[in-house]
Write a protein that holds these residues in place. Structure first.
Motif, mmCIF file in Angstrom:
data_model
loop_
_atom_site.group_PDB
_atom_site.id
_atom_site.type_symbol
_atom_site.label_atom_id
_atom_site.label_comp_id
_atom_site.label_asym_id
_atom_site.label_seq_id
_atom_site.Cartn_x
_atom_site.Cartn_y
_atom_site.Cartn_z
ATOM 1 N N GLU A 803 0.811 -1.216 0.000
ATOM 2 C CA GLU A 803 0.000 0.000 0.000
ATOM 3 C C GLU A 803 0.848 1.271 0.000
ATOM 4 O O GLU A 803 0.378 2.335 -0.361
ATOM 5 N N GLY A 805 2.992 1.890 -2.044
ATOM 6 C CA GLY A 805 3.363 2.172 -3.423
ATOM 7 C C GLY A 805 2.735 3.411 -4.012
ATOM 8 O O GLY A 805 3.246 3.960 -4.993
ATOM 9 N N GLY A 806 1.604 3.880 -3.453
ATOM 10 C CA GLY A 806 0.962 5.073 -3.986
ATOM 11 C C GLY A 806 1.384 6.359 -3.318
ATOM 12 O O GLY A 806 0.961 7.434 -3.723
ATOM 13 N N CYS A 824 0.030 0.236 -7.009
ATOM 14 C CA CYS A 824 -0.808 0.784 -5.945
ATOM 15 C C CYS A 824 -2.275 0.571 -6.299
ATOM 16 O O CYS A 824 -2.602 0.091 -7.387
ATOM 17 N N SER A 825 -3.164 0.925 -5.399
ATOM 18 C CA SER A 825 -4.594 0.805 -5.651
ATOM 19 C C SER A 825 -4.963 1.595 -6.912
ATOM 20 O O SER A 825 -4.365 2.639 -7.189
ATOM 21 N N ARG A 828 -5.193 5.238 -6.749
ATOM 22 C CA ARG A 828 -3.964 5.944 -6.411
ATOM 23 C C ARG A 828 -3.062 6.113 -7.631
ATOM 24 O O ARG A 828 -2.044 6.816 -7.557
#
Length: 850
Positions: A803, A805-806, A824-825, A828
């Protein structure tokens, strides 16, 4: 006029005065620019950072020289001028120089009520911010002469001396008070939280009061030329007669608006020349200052004065629209436009947001875990959420904490609210993946599941009551408040197109379903960096089959159940490959412990016994046997793949058959298969051998050739430390920083929210490590793992898919470390694209400036 003294330096702000932002602050420099643009700025003297530090240290000389810059009897104001507007500063003090004699003089020219209001206002401000007396003592409903006399008596009683009458004495104490306020501990901590360096300086500007109290048209106002919420071009602002500044223009003030419309009289009607000049000044400032400015002004007997100009405070969507328009008008270049928008501000454009409005009452606060806002009826379980969705009734799912079995309810809900959890709890991670507004860790509420009630803020809400959750700010409102719709417009797409032209690190998305993949594709993700296959098993038709597999006694029986899941998995993967159109798709093999797929209540176990036609005692016994004291460290991930290999065999077959199907109708697919929770090279060898065997079988059966890449999700410290040998059998390493952070700290991400704020406040941790990557501890493991892996396998692909990563900070870390991409999500992805572009621009500019 430039003045120098042994202890203090100050300068009248003129075209040529040596004023810089780094020596005198942004306000002083902005006023100089306005003067250079021939705007009518009242006479102003600027005190440098060094002068203010001297004053704070007690070295305050006579200010007679400074006062000589102004006409005798001139009322003055003092305002802060820090280097950055965001760093704030002490509040402005107006009407310095008001005393008994000045009160009498103004009473003669403008009337006693005006003079009394000015004098009382100064006494109130001086008492509260200079003498540090209780402001409530000087609070009055309406300014009048008795109230002024009472305030002067109260001041003398508290201070044991009369209110100061000499303007120089007044100014000396105002400057001393503001300088010391800036150097105070609480002020230092506050501005450090806003990003200011420890040694940040404060300048002060002493400015002639420009009326607002004359017999003709006189007053104060602010004007801006864009809507601060949407960024649309339009004149907005407020104006009040017989007022002196911004402090008189609050929402409760009796003001008139600027332009003529149905609201009645306006400044445009009453003072057309001043209004026309303001519009002209706004256009000049936009071009010359290269920004949309908000102008603070006064009018004195019809004469316009410009007191100040600041960047228009604006929402994220307004910021994007504004910079894109400034580029279109050739006022700023693209790179500067990219740097002017905070990456996290893009979240406002991607989701509905609460419209700021008086009357919105917050009754509960928690952790803002997934941005956006939604309102709906309260429901307390997934079944109720699905039932509500079937009736097309928006709902908010409220749980103590969510688990994988809540996935269906989360898909059905408009928002999620949990009592427990942190930024990387189950609800937070899934909420961000779904683009679902989510608030976690709302410890101020109590849930009664039997009574189906939520109690918070002294109020009781029952199932079916409507609330609004604001996942951007972590606030919960009673009822349905007004919302702003997303703004994925041309400005949004244009800005991110510019970002893609300059960024130099890949951005992928974590996507578990075809719906997630479509969102990722729409947001221009460069592939899927993490597909968590277990989320596909929680649909009703699959969950029953999954439970049959769990309760199978033999490998053949498990394979029989998995054979029924195979076509479902194959269809899922085929859909992902087709949506991504040849972009890479990284599929993580099954990860969670099996007990997560079982009911957690006695009633649920009884229903499962009926569904499987097994005795309740057998169901209960098996459920107890599968339960673990710490499932985070138990039978999950690759451990399941080795002890129950039929699961990974089925998933590999589904991936390869989907590869053949998708490649036959579109671009060739090269799937990436990721093994979770690895800690030893031998684990990878065992799984790779079985996956290779399944690939060979599918090639033979289908008569088709295909390639695939097999890699490892690095989420245990040992995997990072042994990455060199693991890389012998892996084409890529993807760091899962959620679990890696948990295991490095020995800290549960679901439970950490109970004490994390206290840890951060006491500086045990600089930030929640589940929210902000711990570059010193977890980051060192990433660097070690990447270096050791690439030493063994130079072409090794390295990425981050947790998480973190964003987050712009994490992207900076990964970019500096030479990672190939972050994942990432889906929601994001735009944030990550902009953050990566800004990093590339700043690095290039730094190199060019050497």
């Amino acid at each position: 006029m430039q003045k120098y003294m042994s202890l203090i330096d100050y300068a009248e702000i003129t075209n040529s005065a040596p004023i810089t932002r780094r020596s005198h602050g942004w306000r002083a420099k902005c006023l100089q620019r306005l003067i250079r643009l021939d705007m009518p700025v009242p006479r102003t003297v600027a005190l440098s950072f060094g002068a203010v530090r001297s004053i704070a240290a007690g070295q305050v000389p006579s200010l007679g020289g400074l006062m000589s810059a102004f006409p005798k009897g001139q009322l003055l104001s003092v305002r802060p001028s820090s280097e950055n507007t965001a760093w704030g500063g002490p509040g402005a003090i107006l009407n310095i120089g008001m005393n008994d004699a000045k009160h009498a003089e103004i009473s003669e020219t403008c009337g006693e009520p005006v003079a009394t209001a000015l004098y009382l206002r100064f006494v109130q401000a001086y008492a509260a911010y200079v003498a540090r007396l209780d402001p409530d003592m000087f609070d009055v409903t309406e300014p009048c002469l008795p109230a002024l006399q009472a305030a002067l008596r109260d001041y003398e009683s508290e201070m044991e001396e009369p209110f100061p009458q000499h303007p120089i004495a007044q100014l000396t104490e105002v400057l001393r008070s503001m300088a010391r306020a800036w150097e105070g501990t609480s002020a230092r901590l506050l501005r450090q939280a806003k990003g200011a360096p420890l040694e940040a300086g404060l300048g002060l500007v002493v400015q002639a009061m420009a009326g607002g109290i004359g017999r003709g048209e006189s007053g104060a106002g602010i004007i801006q030329f864009i809507d601060p919420v949407t960024g649309a071009t339009q004149i907005t602002g407020r104006y009040k007669s017989e007022a002196q500044g911004r402090g008189d223009l609050g929402p409760d003030a009796d003001v008139m608006y600027l332009t003529h419309d149905k609201r009645g009289a306006s400044l445009e009607d009453r003072c057309p020349q001043a209004f026309a000049d303001l519009v002209r000044f706004g256009a000049i400032a936009r071009v010359k200052l290269r920004e949309e400015m908000q102008i603070e002004f006064t009018i004195d007997d019809g004469v316009l004065w410009v007191l100040d100009a600041v960047k228009v405070p604006r929402s994220g969507r307004a910021a994007v629209r504004t910079v894109v328009q400034l580029v279109a008008d050739k006022i700023i270049p693209k790179d500067e436009a990219l740097l002017r928008v905070a990456p996290n501000a893009l979240s406002e454009l991607l989701h509905r947001q609460v419209l700021p409005k008086r009357g919105n009452t917050v009754f509960l606060k928690g952790i803002a875990a997934s941005p956006g806002a939604a309102h709906g009826k309260l429901v307390f379980d997934s079944t109720a959420a699905q039932a509500s969705a079937s009736r097309d009734e928006p709902c908010i799912l409220v749980r103590r904490e969510t688990s994988p079995e809540d996935i269906r309810g989360m898909h059905a809900a408009s928002g999620v609210l949990t009592e427990r959890g942190g930024m990387t709890s189950h609800a937070a991670v899934i909420g961000r993946g779904l683009g679902l507004p989510c608030i976690v860790g709302a410890s101020g509420m109590r849930i009664d599941r039997r009574a189906k009630t939520l109690t918070a803020g002294g109020q009781v809400f029952r199932e079916g009551d409507v609330i609004t959750v604001d996942g951007t700010r972590g606030e919960v409102y009673a009822g349905a408040v007004d919302l702003l719709e997303p703004a994925l417009d041309d400005s949004f797409r244009t800005l991110l197109g510019w970002a893609d032209e300059v960024r130099d690190i890949g951005i992928r998305a974590n996507a578990d379903t075809p719906a997630d993949a479509r969102i990722a594709r729409d947001f221009k993700a460069q592939g899927i960096g993490l597909c968590r296959t277990e989320h596909m098993f929680f649909e009703d038709d699959r969950l029953t089959v999954m439970r049959e597999m769990i309760f199978a006694d033999t490998a053949p029986d498990r394979r029989a159940a998995l054979d029924r899941l195979l076509p479902m998995q194959r269809a899922d993967f085929t859909g992902l490959f087709e949506i991504m159109q040849g972009l890479p798709v990284c599929i993580r093999l099954f990860d969670p412990p099996l007990h997560e797929f079982l009911p957690h209540t006695r009633e649920g176990l009884r229903q499962l016994a009926d569904a499987l036609d097994k005795p309740l005692s057998e169901i209960t016994r098996r459920a107890e046997a599968l339960s673990e004291f710490n499932p985070m460290l138990g039978m999950r991930g690759v451990r399941l793949g080795i002890t129950l290999p039929e699961i990974y065999d089925m998933q590999a077959r589904a991936i390869f058959e989907a590869t053949v199907a998708a490649s036959s109708t579109g671009a060739p697919v090269v799937p990436e298969i990721m093994i979770p929770l690895v800690s030893a090279m031998r684990e990878v060898e065992i799984v790779k051998a079985r996956v290779d065997a399944v690939a060979a079988a599918v090639r033979a059966e289908q008569g088709a050739e295909f390639d695939y890449r097999l890699g490892v999700m690095v989420e245990t410290p040992r995997a990072a430390l042994r990455a060199g040998e693991i890389a012998n059998h892996a084409a890529f390493l993807s760091f899962g920083t959620n679990d890696l952070t948990q295991m490095t700290y020995g800290l549960s991400r679901d439970d950490a929210g109970r004490f994390m704020s206290e840890y951060v406040q006491q500086r045990v941790f600089p930030e929640d490590p589940f929210h902000m990557l711990d570059v010193d501890g977890v980051g060192e493991l990433l660097l070690l793992g990447a270096a050791r892996g690439r030493a063994t396998r130079p072409g090794l692909t390295v990425s981050m898919c947790g998480e973190h990563g964003g987050n712009p900070e994490s992207i900076a870390f990964c970019r500096d470390a030479g990672f190939d991409y972050v994942s990432c999500s889906p929601f994001r992805v735009p944030v990550a694209r902009l953050a990566a572009a800004q990093l590339a621009i700043r690095e290039r500019d730094a190199k060019n400036s050497r």
